[in-house]
Write a protein that holds these residues in place. Structure first.
Motif, PDB file in Angstrom:
ATOM      1  N   ARG A  57      -8.668  29.788 -21.555  1.00 31.59           N
ATOM      2  CA  ARG A  57      -8.537  31.071 -22.252  1.00 31.59           C
ATOM      3  C   ARG A  57      -9.892  31.760 -22.394  1.00 31.59           C
ATOM      4  NH1 ARG A  57      -5.099  27.612 -25.876  1.00 31.59           N
ATOM      5  NH2 ARG A  57      -3.033  27.772 -24.929  1.00 31.59           N
ATOM      6  N   GLU A 112      -5.050  32.246 -16.017  1.00 37.14           N
ATOM      7  CA  GLU A 112      -5.282  31.187 -17.009  1.00 37.14           C
ATOM      8  C   GLU A 112      -4.801  29.839 -16.484  1.00 37.14           C
ATOM      9  OE1 GLU A 112      -3.512  29.978 -21.370  1.00 37.14           O
ATOM     10  OE2 GLU A 112      -3.743  32.108 -20.924  1.00 37.14           O
ATOM     11  N   SER A 140       1.930  38.280 -18.128  1.00 38.29           N
ATOM     12  CA  SER A 140       2.357  37.205 -17.218  1.00 38.29           C
ATOM     13  C   SER A 140       1.379  37.063 -16.057  1.00 38.29           C
ATOM     14  CB  SER A 140       3.777  37.453 -16.709  1.00 38.29           C
ATOM     15  OG  SER A 140       3.815  38.516 -15.786  1.00 38.29           O
ATOM     16  N   HIS A 186      -1.580  35.235 -17.253  1.00 39.14           N
ATOM     17  CA  HIS A 186      -1.239  33.815 -17.394  1.00 39.14           C
ATOM     18  C   HIS A 186      -1.439  33.077 -16.064  1.00 39.14           C
ATOM     19  CE1 HIS A 186       0.542  30.256 -19.117  1.00 39.14           C
ATOM     20  NE2 HIS A 186       1.306  30.158 -18.059  1.00 39.14           N
ATOM     21  N   GLU A 187      -1.220  33.747 -14.942  1.00 43.87           N
ATOM     22  CA  GLU A 187      -1.465  33.108 -13.639  1.00 43.87           C
ATOM     23  C   GLU A 187      -2.935  32.715 -13.502  1.00 43.87           C
ATOM     24  OE1 GLU A 187       0.099  35.136 -10.154  1.00 43.87           O
ATOM     25  OE2 GLU A 187       1.506  36.220 -11.437  1.00 43.87           O
TER      26      GLU A 187
END
Length: 197
Positions: free
Chosen positions: A157, A130, A124, A127-128
Motif C-alpha cells: 500500500r 497493489e 479495482s 488494486h492490481e
C-alpha cells in the motif's frame, strides 16, 4: 445474423484513449470521440454502449498496454526486489516523458470522488498494482532481499501511494531528482539491499 463490425476495435479504442487522455472524461464529447475514432454516433453506441462504457473499455486497453504489460514483463524476468525497483523507475521515466500524465491517475483525480461507479473501476485497477507489489514483497521476504517486517500488504500500500504521488507531482513539478528521492525512500522501506551472493 449479426453484421460484422466495420472497424478494428483496438484501433478505435486507441483513438478514444488519446482523446480522453488529452481532454479528460468530462470535456470529451461523444461527437469528438466519434470524429477521433472515425465512427458515426450510431456505430459508437452500437459498438460500446455509451460514453461511460467506451471510457471503461478504453481505460482497460490503456492499462493492458501500460501497467499490465509492465507487470507481466518485470514480474517474470526479474528477482522480486529488482522488479519493484524497475517498476518505480519506469513510473519515474514515463511521468517525466509524457506531460499528459497517467490516464488512470487523471481519472482518479477528475472523477473518482464524483462518480462512484468509475471510482470503483479506478480502485479495482489500483488494486492490481497493489497485488503485484504484494506478490513481489512476499517473494522478496522469502528470499531475504526484503525485510520481513512490516507486513507485505502494508508495504504494498505504501508503494502504491508513492506511485500515485510521483504521478501527481510530475504534473506540476516534473523534477527528476524530486521523483527519484521519493523512489529511493520507497526502496529504503524494503530494508537494506543484501550484498550479491
Amino acid at each position: 445474423m449479426a453484421r460484422p463490425r466495420g472497424f478494428d476495435e483496438n484501433t478505435v479504442l486507441d483513438a478514444a484513449i488519446d482523446r480522453f487522455w488529452a481532454d479528460g472524461y468530462a470535456a470529451t464529447s461523444v461527437r469528438n470521440l466519434g470524429a477521433a475514432m472515425g465512427l458515426g454516433t450510431a456505430s459508437l453506441y452500437n459498438g460500446f454502449g455509451d460514453k461511460r462504457g467506451l471510457f471503461i473499455r478504453a481505460l482497460d486497453r490503456y492499462l493492458d498496454r501500460t501497467m499490465r504489460a509492465l507487470i507481466t514483463r518485470i514480474e517474470h524476468t526479474l528477482p522480486p526486489r529488482a522488479a519493484i525497483g524497475a517498476c518505480l523507475e519506469h513510473i519515474l521515466e514515463t511521468s517525466l516523458d509524457d506531460p499528459r500524465g497517467c490516464l488512470l491517475i487523471n481519472t482518479a483525480t477528475e472523477l473518482a470522488a464524483h462518480d462512484p461507479d468509475i471510482g470503483q473501476e479506478v480502485a479495482s485497477r489500483f488494486h492490481e498494482l497493489e497485488a503485484f507489489f504484494c506478490r513481489a514483497i512476499e517473494s522478496g521476504q522469502r528470499d531475504g532481499s526484503i525485510r520481513p517486517e512490516p507486513c507485505a500488504a502494508d508495504l504494498a500500500r505504501l508503494l502504491v501511494a508513492v506511485v500515485i504521488g510521483m504521478r501527481v507531482l510530475a504534473r506540476s513539478r516534473p523534477d527528476a531528482e524530486l521523483l527519484r528521492g521519493a523512489s529511493r525512500q520507497a526502496m529504503a522501506a524494503l530494508g537494506p539491499c543484501p550484498p550479491p551472493r
